[in-house]
Design a protein around this motif. Sequence first.
Motif, PDB file in Angstrom:
ATOM      1  N   GLU A   1      34.081  -1.075  40.481  1.00  0.00           N
ATOM      2  CA  GLU A   1      35.076  -0.263  41.172  1.00  0.00           C
ATOM      3  C   GLU A   1      34.817   1.227  41.010  1.00  0.00           C
ATOM      4  N   ASP A   2      34.230   1.638  39.890  1.00  0.00           N
ATOM      5  CA  ASP A   2      33.979   3.063  39.667  1.00  0.00           C
ATOM      6  C   ASP A   2      32.594   3.492  40.155  1.00  0.00           C
ATOM      7  N   ARG A   3      31.984   2.700  41.047  1.00  0.00           N
ATOM      8  CA  ARG A   3      30.657   3.022  41.585  1.00  0.00           C
ATOM      9  C   ARG A   3      30.730   4.199  42.552  1.00  0.00           C
ATOM     10  N   ASP A   4      29.594   4.834  42.784  1.00  0.00           N
ATOM     11  CA  ASP A   4      29.473   5.736  43.920  1.00  0.00           C
ATOM     12  C   ASP A   4      29.530   4.909  45.202  1.00  0.00           C
TER      13      ASP A   4
ATOM     14  N   PRO B   1      33.532   8.674  40.862  1.00  0.00           N
ATOM     15  CA  PRO B   1      32.670   8.258  41.976  1.00  0.00           C
ATOM     16  C   PRO B   1      32.433   9.378  42.983  1.00  0.00           C
ATOM     17  N   ARG B   2      31.201   9.475  43.410  1.00  0.00           N
ATOM     18  CA  ARG B   2      30.869  10.356  44.521  1.00  0.00           C
ATOM     19  C   ARG B   2      30.769   9.515  45.794  1.00  0.00           C
ATOM     20  N   VAL B   3      31.039  10.147  46.909  1.00  0.00           N
ATOM     21  CA  VAL B   3      30.969   9.475  48.204  1.00  0.00           C
ATOM     22  C   VAL B   3      29.844  10.126  49.002  1.00  0.00           C
ATOM     23  N   TRP B   4      28.825   9.353  49.303  1.00  0.00           N
ATOM     24  CA  TRP B   4      27.643   9.837  50.001  1.00  0.00           C
ATOM     25  C   TRP B   4      27.626   9.288  51.420  1.00  0.00           C
ATOM     26  N   VAL B   5      27.205  10.097  52.363  1.00  0.00           N
ATOM     27  CA  VAL B   5      27.066   9.640  53.738  1.00  0.00           C
ATOM     28  C   VAL B   5      25.774  10.201  54.321  1.00  0.00           C
TER      29      VAL B   5
ATOM     30  N   ARG C   1      29.410  14.097  49.397  1.00  0.00           N
ATOM     31  CA  ARG C   1      28.029  14.533  49.597  1.00  0.00           C
ATOM     32  C   ARG C   1      27.531  14.008  50.945  1.00  0.00           C
ATOM     33  N   ALA C   2      26.999  14.883  51.774  1.00  0.00           N
ATOM     34  CA  ALA C   2      26.434  14.489  53.069  1.00  0.00           C
ATOM     35  C   ALA C   2      24.946  14.802  53.080  1.00  0.00           C
ATOM     36  N   VAL C   3      24.179  13.904  53.654  1.00  0.00           N
ATOM     37  CA  VAL C   3      22.753  14.118  53.874  1.00  0.00           C
ATOM     38  C   VAL C   3      22.499  13.959  55.363  1.00  0.00           C
ATOM     39  N   VAL C   4      21.907  14.960  55.978  1.00  0.00           N
ATOM     40  CA  VAL C   4      21.589  14.897  57.409  1.00  0.00           C
ATOM     41  C   VAL C   4      20.074  14.865  57.568  1.00  0.00           C
ATOM     42  N   ILE C   5      19.584  13.825  58.253  1.00  0.00           N
ATOM     43  CA  ILE C   5      18.164  13.759  58.608  1.00  0.00           C
ATOM     44  C   ILE C   5      17.958  14.635  59.838  1.00  0.00           C
TER      45      ILE C   5
END
Length: 240
Positions: free
Chosen positions: A61-64, A143-147, A175-179
Amino acid sequence: MTQTQTQTQTQTQATARYDDLPALMARMTGDEKHAKAATSTLDVLWVLYDRVLRVSPRMAEDRDRFYLSKGHGPMAYYAVLAAQGFLDPAEFEQFGAFRSPLGHHPDRMLVPGVEISSGSLGHGLPLAVGTALGLRARGLLEPRVWVLLGDGELDEGSNHEAIAYAARAGLDRLRAVVIDNHSATQGWPGGLETRFAVEGWSTARVDGRDHAALEAALTAPGGGRPHLVVAEVDEIADNH
């Protein structure tokens, strides 16, 4: 095989290496039109799962949380999930087949480790904003939320509402990562990161094939703000 059985089996398998990923991807055929959309994400996905994300097949539950908004051509995503023990590579022979869990768009109800069903572009970042708000409301502050998005997705207005809101809401775990493969219809003067920076995000731009540079940018502190990493690659995908 059920999702639980698949998770149990794959946890006992030795994880693959980065050099094994092209061969894993080659086992998934039938969606070649999205091959560049897939390969453009490969290095970012590998660095995230191998060096950055706090996530495992246990799905604690405490995962990113990781959201693949750039959901077309998920072959690289499936290959990395298999390398990290979420999937059995034997499933790849049935990629896209009738009743196969591995569709041409990832389905969170069918694929272990997939947090959102995606492929309809422009949804991942708004969902990530909502998740970051929800985790904070529940007192889950680690937890961090990555997209992960494509630059062509920034043609979708829903993303701009999320970009504008995130910093104002103090979503410092987002956190966002844009290709950036130069597939956006209009592009952005000064680089697409200017759209995020003006709304209060911290930003970085790196070579999307340089693993050390990606790791440094992905793990850089955001200074109490949501953080964007633009990963520039030289492959032009099909508008995402």
